[in-house]
Scaffold this motif. Structure first.
Motif, PDB file in Angstrom:
ATOM      1  N   PHE A   1      -5.499  21.235   8.020  1.00  0.00           N
ATOM      2  CA  PHE A   1      -5.489  20.367   7.051  1.00  0.00           C
ATOM      3  C   PHE A   1      -6.478  19.248   7.592  1.00  0.00           C
ATOM      4  N   ILE A   2      -7.370  18.787   6.652  1.00  0.00           N
ATOM      5  CA  ILE A   2      -8.127  17.417   7.096  1.00  0.00           C
ATOM      6  C   ILE A   2      -8.153  16.607   6.000  1.00  0.00           C
ATOM      7  N   PRO A   3      -7.858  15.306   6.098  1.00  0.00           N
ATOM      8  CA  PRO A   3      -7.803  14.318   5.105  1.00  0.00           C
ATOM      9  C   PRO A   3      -9.309  14.221   4.534  1.00  0.00           C
ATOM     10  N   ALA A   4      -9.528  13.944   3.247  1.00  0.00           N
ATOM     11  CA  ALA A   4     -10.931  13.632   3.013  1.00  0.00           C
ATOM     12  C   ALA A   4     -11.323  12.175   3.202  1.00  0.00           C
ATOM     13  N   ALA A   5     -10.430  11.316   3.255  1.00  0.00           N
ATOM     14  CA  ALA A   5     -10.464  10.091   3.831  1.00  0.00           C
ATOM     15  C   ALA A   5      -9.330   9.505   4.376  1.00  0.00           C
ATOM     16  N   GLU A   6      -9.591   8.780   5.516  1.00  0.00           N
ATOM     17  CA  GLU A   6      -8.157   8.467   6.488  1.00  0.00           C
ATOM     18  C   GLU A   6      -7.203   7.512   5.504  1.00  0.00           C
ATOM     19  N   ASP A   7      -7.831   6.717   4.739  1.00  0.00           N
ATOM     20  CA  ASP A   7      -6.906   5.941   4.050  1.00  0.00           C
ATOM     21  C   ASP A   7      -6.360   6.132   2.565  1.00  0.00           C
ATOM     22  N   PHE A   8      -6.603   7.610   2.623  1.00  0.00           N
ATOM     23  CA  PHE A   8      -5.986   8.217   0.943  1.00  0.00           C
ATOM     24  C   PHE A   8      -4.504   8.064   0.952  1.00  0.00           C
ATOM     25  N   LEU A   9      -4.096   6.669   0.667  1.00  0.00           N
ATOM     26  CA  LEU A   9      -2.633   6.652   0.750  1.00  0.00           C
ATOM     27  C   LEU A   9      -2.374   5.626  -0.737  1.00  0.00           C
ATOM     28  N   CYS A  10      -1.366   6.213  -1.294  1.00  0.00           N
ATOM     29  CA  CYS A  10      -0.931   5.352  -2.392  1.00  0.00           C
ATOM     30  C   CYS A  10       0.292   4.580  -2.018  1.00  0.00           C
ATOM     31  N   LEU A  11       0.029   3.176  -1.810  1.00  0.00           N
ATOM     32  CA  LEU A  11       1.130   2.240  -1.392  1.00  0.00           C
ATOM     33  C   LEU A  11       2.407   2.223  -2.218  1.00  0.00           C
ATOM     34  N   ASP A  12       2.322   2.483  -3.543  1.00  0.00           N
ATOM     35  CA  ASP A  12       3.303   2.595  -4.426  1.00  0.00           C
ATOM     36  C   ASP A  12       4.316   3.562  -3.895  1.00  0.00           C
ATOM     37  N   MET A  13       3.714   4.696  -3.646  1.00  0.00           N
ATOM     38  CA  MET A  13       4.561   5.994  -3.381  1.00  0.00           C
ATOM     39  C   MET A  13       5.058   5.931  -1.964  1.00  0.00           C
ATOM     40  N   LYS A  14       4.675   4.891  -1.055  1.00  0.00           N
ATOM     41  CA  LYS A  14       5.019   4.841   0.135  1.00  0.00           C
ATOM     42  C   LYS A  14       6.012   3.853   0.214  1.00  0.00           C
ATOM     43  N   LEU A  15       6.515   2.854  -0.922  1.00  0.00           N
ATOM     44  CA  LEU A  15       7.403   2.031  -0.731  1.00  0.00           C
ATOM     45  C   LEU A  15       8.739   2.691  -0.550  1.00  0.00           C
ATOM     46  N   THR A  16       9.236   3.575  -1.141  1.00  0.00           N
ATOM     47  CA  THR A  16      10.510   3.958  -0.970  1.00  0.00           C
ATOM     48  C   THR A  16      11.103   4.517   0.441  1.00  0.00           C
ATOM     49  N   THR A  17      12.086   3.979   0.968  1.00  0.00           N
ATOM     50  CA  THR A  17      12.439   4.137   2.411  1.00  0.00           C
ATOM     51  C   THR A  17      13.819   5.065   2.315  1.00  0.00           C
ATOM     52  N   LEU A  18      14.551   5.533   3.258  1.00  0.00           N
ATOM     53  CA  LEU A  18      15.614   6.088   3.376  1.00  0.00           C
ATOM     54  C   LEU A  18      16.816   5.171   3.048  1.00  0.00           C
ATOM     55  N   GLU A  19      16.324   3.850   3.733  1.00  0.00           N
ATOM     56  CA  GLU A  19      17.395   2.698   3.270  1.00  0.00           C
ATOM     57  C   GLU A  19      17.422   2.259   1.774  1.00  0.00           C
ATOM     58  N   ASP A  20      16.446   2.557   1.272  1.00  0.00           N
ATOM     59  CA  ASP A  20      16.346   2.153   0.036  1.00  0.00           C
ATOM     60  C   ASP A  20      17.105   3.224  -1.053  1.00  0.00           C
ATOM     61  N   ILE A  21      17.048   4.642  -0.585  1.00  0.00           N
ATOM     62  CA  ILE A  21      17.703   5.402  -1.111  1.00  0.00           C
ATOM     63  C   ILE A  21      19.182   5.471  -0.964  1.00  0.00           C
ATOM     64  N   HIS A  22      19.644   5.060   0.075  1.00  0.00           N
ATOM     65  CA  HIS A  22      20.724   4.918   0.623  1.00  0.00           C
ATOM     66  C   HIS A  22      21.637   3.608  -0.296  1.00  0.00           C
ATOM     67  N   ALA A  23      20.812   2.639  -0.380  1.00  0.00           N
ATOM     68  CA  ALA A  23      21.379   1.235  -1.227  1.00  0.00           C
ATOM     69  C   ALA A  23      21.500   2.177  -2.434  1.00  0.00           C
ATOM     70  N   ALA A  24      20.379   2.671  -3.081  1.00  0.00           N
ATOM     71  CA  ALA A  24      20.512   3.196  -4.458  1.00  0.00           C
ATOM     72  C   ALA A  24      21.646   3.862  -4.947  1.00  0.00           C
ATOM     73  N   LEU A  25      21.950   4.768  -3.867  1.00  0.00           N
ATOM     74  CA  LEU A  25      23.263   5.541  -4.125  1.00  0.00           C
ATOM     75  C   LEU A  25      24.488   4.499  -4.119  1.00  0.00           C
ATOM     76  N   ILE A  26      24.685   3.987  -3.011  1.00  0.00           N
ATOM     77  CA  ILE A  26      25.927   2.824  -2.934  1.00  0.00           C
ATOM     78  C   ILE A  26      26.056   1.961  -4.067  1.00  0.00           C
ATOM     79  N   GLU A  27      24.835   1.287  -4.504  1.00  0.00           N
ATOM     80  CA  GLU A  27      24.806   0.233  -5.533  1.00  0.00           C
ATOM     81  C   GLU A  27      24.449   0.671  -6.902  1.00  0.00           C
ATOM     82  N   ARG A  28      24.101   1.888  -7.136  1.00  0.00           N
ATOM     83  CA  ARG A  28      23.817   2.531  -8.447  1.00  0.00           C
ATOM     84  C   ARG A  28      22.589   1.764  -8.726  1.00  0.00           C
ATOM     85  N   ARG A  29      21.566   1.365  -7.852  1.00  0.00           N
ATOM     86  CA  ARG A  29      20.302   0.797  -8.351  1.00  0.00           C
ATOM     87  C   ARG A  29      18.894   1.562  -8.244  1.00  0.00           C
TER      88      ARG A  29
END
Ligand code: 13P
Ligand code: SF4
Length: 303
Positions: free
Chosen positions: A251-279
């Motif tokens: 698989f070859i990317p059509a462009a090296e910078d084919f990235l949605c920064l909004d989709m990349k915001l969520t980290t494992l730490e955020d998911i962990h905090a979301a579950l603990i703090e219901r946010r």
């Protein structure tokens, strides 16, 4: 905690809290890896509608969590990063839509799922990139159709169906950036590869594609036996699913910078905090939810 431990802790919390983790194919690999369900916008909506978990943690962007809240109003829907939005969804406002409806009173309004709940509420039917052709094909008569907010998708559907479509001038800044010249350059480097593109790409790019489809469509196309080397015309997060499913293919990317920064915001730490703090709880008010649900249900009936 290292990454593996954090992933295990999230899985433990999900079980304990009767929660599921839904992740779009554009999310970070380590998030997709532990999701209960990975999918495109259509698949995620279907999953959000049918889950019996009490809580839905949405690794995606705001309109996706809103759609889950519209479809599953009794569940708690959490978006781990409040600011994870979709610039395309922000390209139409309720007053703009009201003005367009006034200008084209006879037009049916077909709204891409990448839109705010209030926009869905003022629409006749929703669509995703996976079912846009089917949705437009289902509309009776030959009258005009106002397709919002993605102009590239609208023009693609117009070409494919021959229907009279009035495109909105919005676009996904991530997909719209890809040019035909860039695709030709990658093709030049890989003359034995085929090219698949998402319909949010420009028409000049779609004209070069061997296949046009949603992320799920592209993943399905990659599975065809004759496809062994694929230039991928969509966000790079989809490589996780492609490489997991088809480890022997290239698989070859059509462009090296084919990235949605909004989709990349969520980290494992955020998911962990979301579950603990219901946010952060995403809840669509009933006055908006009910008409928005009608537009989504009409779409889901066709899916
Ligand atoms: P699909 O998930 O429908 O392929 O759409 C891509 C997208 O840009 C989602 O934000
Ligand atoms: Fe929005 Fe484009 Fe990002 Fe999808 S890829 S969330 S359409 S900006």
């Amino acid at each position: 905690m290292n990454q593996k431990e954090l992933q295990e802790e999230i899985r433990r919390l999900l079980r304990k809290k009767n929660a599921i983790l839904l992740a779009h194919y554009y999310e970070r690999d380590e998030v997709q890896e532990i999701a209960d369900y990975r999918g495109d916008s259509l698949g995620l909506s279907i999953e959000a509608a049918r889950t019996d978990a009490e809580t839905i943690v949405f690794a995606g962007v705001h309109f996706m969590a809103e759609s889950a809240s519209i479809l599953s109003p009794d569940k708690t829907v959490l978006l781990p990063r409040q600011e994870a939005g979709c610039p395309l969804a922000d390209m139409v406002t309720a007053p703009q839509l009201a003005a367009a409806r006034e200008k084209h009173p006879e037009a049916k309004v077909v709204t891409y799922i990448n839109s705010a709940a209030i926009i869905k509420a003022h629409s006749d039917i929703c669509c995703t990139s996976a079912n846009a052709l089917r949705v437009v094909g289902s509309l009776p008569g030959a009258g005009p159709i106002l397709m919002i907010p993605d102009g590239n998708l609208a023009r693609y559907v117009a070409r494919q169906t021959g229907r009279q479509i009035i495109p909105w001038e919005g676009c996904c800044p991530v997909h719209d950036r890809l040019t035909a010249a860039a695709v030709r350059a990658v093709r030049g480097l890989h003359p034995d590869a085929v090219f698949a593109a998402h319909p949010e790409c420009k028409g000049e790019v779609l004209d070069l594609a061997d296949f046009v489809g949603s992320t799920t469509g592209i993943i399905g196309y990659a599975g065809r036996p004759e496809v062994t080397k694929l230039i991928v015309g969509t966000e790079r997060g989809v490589f996780y699913e492609l490489q997991t499913r088809y480890p022997t293919k290239t698989f070859i990317p059509a462009a090296e910078d084919f990235l949605c920064l909004d989709m990349k915001l969520t980290t494992l730490e955020d998911i962990h905090a979301a579950l603990i703090e219901r946010r952060y709880i995403v809840k669509v008010p009933e006055a908006v939810r009910i008409p928005a649900r009608r537009a989504l249900d009409r779409m889901l009936e066709l899916s």
